[in-house]
Design a protein around this motif. Structure first.
Motif, PDB file in Angstrom:
ATOM      1  N   VAL A  59      15.107  23.207  76.411  1.00  0.00           N
ATOM      2  CA  VAL A  59      13.838  22.744  75.847  1.00  0.00           C
ATOM      3  C   VAL A  59      13.380  21.557  76.672  1.00  0.00           C
ATOM      4  N   ASP A  60      12.217  21.689  77.284  1.00  0.00           N
ATOM      5  CA  ASP A  60      11.646  20.609  78.076  1.00  0.00           C
ATOM      6  C   ASP A  60      10.500  19.984  77.290  1.00  0.00           C
ATOM      7  N   THR A  61      10.507  18.674  77.202  1.00  0.00           N
ATOM      8  CA  THR A  61       9.484  17.959  76.455  1.00  0.00           C
ATOM      9  C   THR A  61       8.724  17.038  77.395  1.00  0.00           C
ATOM     10  N   GLU A  62       7.411  17.116  77.334  1.00  0.00           N
ATOM     11  CA  GLU A  62       6.568  16.249  78.146  1.00  0.00           C
ATOM     12  C   GLU A  62       5.824  15.310  77.206  1.00  0.00           C
ATOM     13  N   SER A  63       5.835  14.035  77.531  1.00  0.00           N
ATOM     14  CA  SER A  63       5.193  13.036  76.696  1.00  0.00           C
ATOM     15  C   SER A  63       3.911  12.547  77.363  1.00  0.00           C
ATOM     16  N   THR A  64       2.817  12.542  76.594  1.00  0.00           N
ATOM     17  CA  THR A  64       1.533  12.053  77.087  1.00  0.00           C
ATOM     18  C   THR A  64       1.044  10.974  76.130  1.00  0.00           C
ATOM     19  N   SER A  98      21.568  16.343  75.510  1.00  0.00           N
ATOM     20  CA  SER A  98      20.248  15.718  75.496  1.00  0.00           C
ATOM     21  C   SER A  98      19.739  15.271  76.859  1.00  0.00           C
ATOM     22  N   ASP A  99      20.591  15.150  77.838  1.00  0.00           N
ATOM     23  CA  ASP A  99      20.123  14.670  79.139  1.00  0.00           C
ATOM     24  C   ASP A  99      20.780  15.483  80.251  1.00  0.00           C
ATOM     25  N   ARG A 148      24.040  20.127  71.236  1.00  0.00           N
ATOM     26  CA  ARG A 148      22.865  19.755  72.024  1.00  0.00           C
ATOM     27  C   ARG A 148      23.287  18.827  73.158  1.00  0.00           C
TER      28      ARG A 148
END
Length: 72
Positions: free
Chosen positions: A57-62, A16-17, A14
């Motif tokens: 994999v793109d993760t969006e945080s709300t 990660s950035d 993986r």
């Protein structure tokens, strides 16, 4: 990125950035080089013997809630 080990088990790596969209040719070259170097063995078994697949994999945080302490 997923690989098959020399004893036909699954192994993954993986990153990660990463910046921007992963370039297919660069990912393929990296996976092929990693499989070809045969430098990562555990108990004599090559851990990255055969390249498998790669997924971004793109993760969006709300923010939904954040506690605020009452003022004293």
């Amino acid at each position: 990125m997923t690989f098959k080990t020399a004893d036909n088990k699954s192994k993954s790596v993986r990153v990660s950035d990463y910046q921007g969209d992963p370039d297919k040719a660069a990912v393929e070259a990296f996976m092929t080089a990693l499989a070809g170097c045969k430098q990562f063995a555990k108990l004599g078994v090559n851990q990255f013997a055969v390249p498998g697949s790669a997924h971004a994999v793109d993760t969006e945080s709300t923010e939904v809630y954040q506690y605020e302490a009452p003022e004293a």
